[in-house]
Design a protein around this motif. Structure first.
Motif, PDB file in Angstrom:
ATOM      1  N   SER A 131     -67.090  25.087   1.451  1.00  7.70           N
ATOM      2  CA  SER A 131     -67.149  23.929   0.707  1.00  7.70           C
ATOM      3  C   SER A 131     -66.698  22.785   1.163  1.00  7.70           C
TER       4      SER A 131
ATOM      5  N   VAL B   4     -61.301  22.934  -6.413  1.00  4.27           N
ATOM      6  CA  VAL B   4     -62.311  23.194  -7.455  1.00  4.27           C
ATOM      7  C   VAL B   4     -62.027  24.882  -7.605  1.00  4.27           C
TER       8      VAL B   4
ATOM      9  N   LEU C 212     -67.977  15.752  -7.056  1.00  6.44           N
ATOM     10  CA  LEU C 212     -66.527  16.203  -6.491  1.00  6.44           C
ATOM     11  C   LEU C 212     -66.814  16.973  -4.996  1.00  6.44           C
ATOM     12  N   GLY C 213     -68.197  17.278  -4.740  1.00  8.16           N
ATOM     13  CA  GLY C 213     -68.423  17.599  -3.557  1.00  8.16           C
ATOM     14  C   GLY C 213     -69.564  18.798  -3.722  1.00  8.16           C
TER      15      GLY C 213
ATOM     16  N   ARG D  93     -70.930  23.000  -2.070  1.00 11.15           N
ATOM     17  CA  ARG D  93     -70.827  24.368  -1.112  1.00 11.15           C
ATOM     18  C   ARG D  93     -72.085  24.720  -0.746  1.00 11.15           C
TER      19      ARG D  93
ATOM     20  N   LEU E 250     -65.070  19.328  -0.455  1.00 10.80           N
ATOM     21  CA  LEU E 250     -64.640  18.932  -1.733  1.00 10.80           C
ATOM     22  C   LEU E 250     -63.499  17.742  -1.682  1.00 10.80           C
TER      23      LEU E 250
ATOM     24  N   SER F 269     -59.190  20.802  -1.561  1.00 11.49           N
ATOM     25  CA  SER F 269     -59.970  19.666  -0.926  1.00 11.49           C
ATOM     26  C   SER F 269     -60.110  19.546   0.552  1.00 11.49           C
TER      27      SER F 269
END
Length: 261
Positions: free
Chosen positions: A214, A220, A135-136, A138, A216, A236
């Protein structure tokens, strides 16, 4: 969909500090006897940890070190341009200036203290084994102390700064996403983002403990830092969290000339 990957600027700063520290610490390896080994204790420079929270999996790489920085960044632009903003125009985060340290104060104010910088990757494993979806990530610090010059044109995130008599800056009072930092009409006790020249991170109780940015593909919910409440849901795109023990530097961006000048 156009993405601006300039978060790598901050990531590269962390990695550069890590590489510098590693190079400085390099030494010739020596064989130790069993007795000598028994008398030695140590800790790894990097730590890999895995955790799960709210159905998501997290993998964190932490540089187990305390660092001091004096560095200037300009025109940090993070996120996407092509969806309608709630408030501010342009990217998720538009930061014309970010400075660690200032040159118009004491020697101690020249440097910002950072502890345990980290990269954390987020995965969604709900589709079952072998179908992990990233999802990404950070990037953040366990602790940060010192004067940070900061100009923000738009902010997606959760930021809280105490400006004293000038008021409070609280992005949670705005839209959260692409906030332009304006105060409510007729509102009192509000510090507009345009009035912010930076922040002093940390106080007598200790460093600020919740800085991270982050990137994303979906919202999250991250866990709170040790002893702290759960942060706001990271949306997001690009999202910045910075609320703990921050005092405003009101007015102009502090000068930060290169060290040695």
């Amino acid at each position: 969909m156009k993405r601006l990957p300039k978060i790598r600027t901050l990531i590269l700063a962390c990695l550069s500090a890590a590489l510098t520290l590693c190079a400085a610490a390099r030494a010739e390896s020596l064989e130790l006897s069993e007795q000598e080994l028994a008398d030695v204790s140590g800790q790894g420079l990097t730590i890999l940890s895995n955790s799960s929270y709210n159905g998501l999996d997290f993998s964190r790489i932490t540089l187990n070190a305390d660092l001091t920085l004096n560095v200037n960044f300009k025109n940090i632009v993070l996120g996407q341009y092509n969806y309608a903003p709630n408030n501010g125009l342009g990217a998720d985060i538009n930061m014309p200036a970010l400075q660690f340290g200032r040159s118009d104060g004491t020697a101690a104010q020249r440097l910002v203290q950072i502890s345990n910088p980290y990269l954390e990757f987020v995965y969604d494993n709900t589709a079952g084994a072998g179908n992990n979806k990233m999802l990404g990530l950070r990037v953040g610090f366990d602790g940060i102390s010192g004067d940070i010059g900061m100009r923000l044109a738009s902010l997606s995130g959760s930021m809280l700064v105490d400006g004293g008599a000038a008021g409070i800056l609280d992005s949670n009072a705005g839209s959260g996403k692409r906030w332009d930092g304006s105060c409510p009409t007729g509102g009192s006790g509000c510090l507009a983002m345009s009035q912010l020249g930076g922040v002093t991170a940390g106080n007598a109780a200790g460093p600020s403990r919740d800085f991270w940015i982050s990137m994303l593909s979906a919202p999250v919910q991250f866990q709170g830092a040790a002893g702290m409440a759960q942060p706001a849901l990271a949306q997001s795109g690009a999202w910045m969290n910075f609320r703990d023990r921050l005092t405003a530097i009101v007015g102009a961006l502090p000068p930060n000339l290169a060290l040695g000048r």
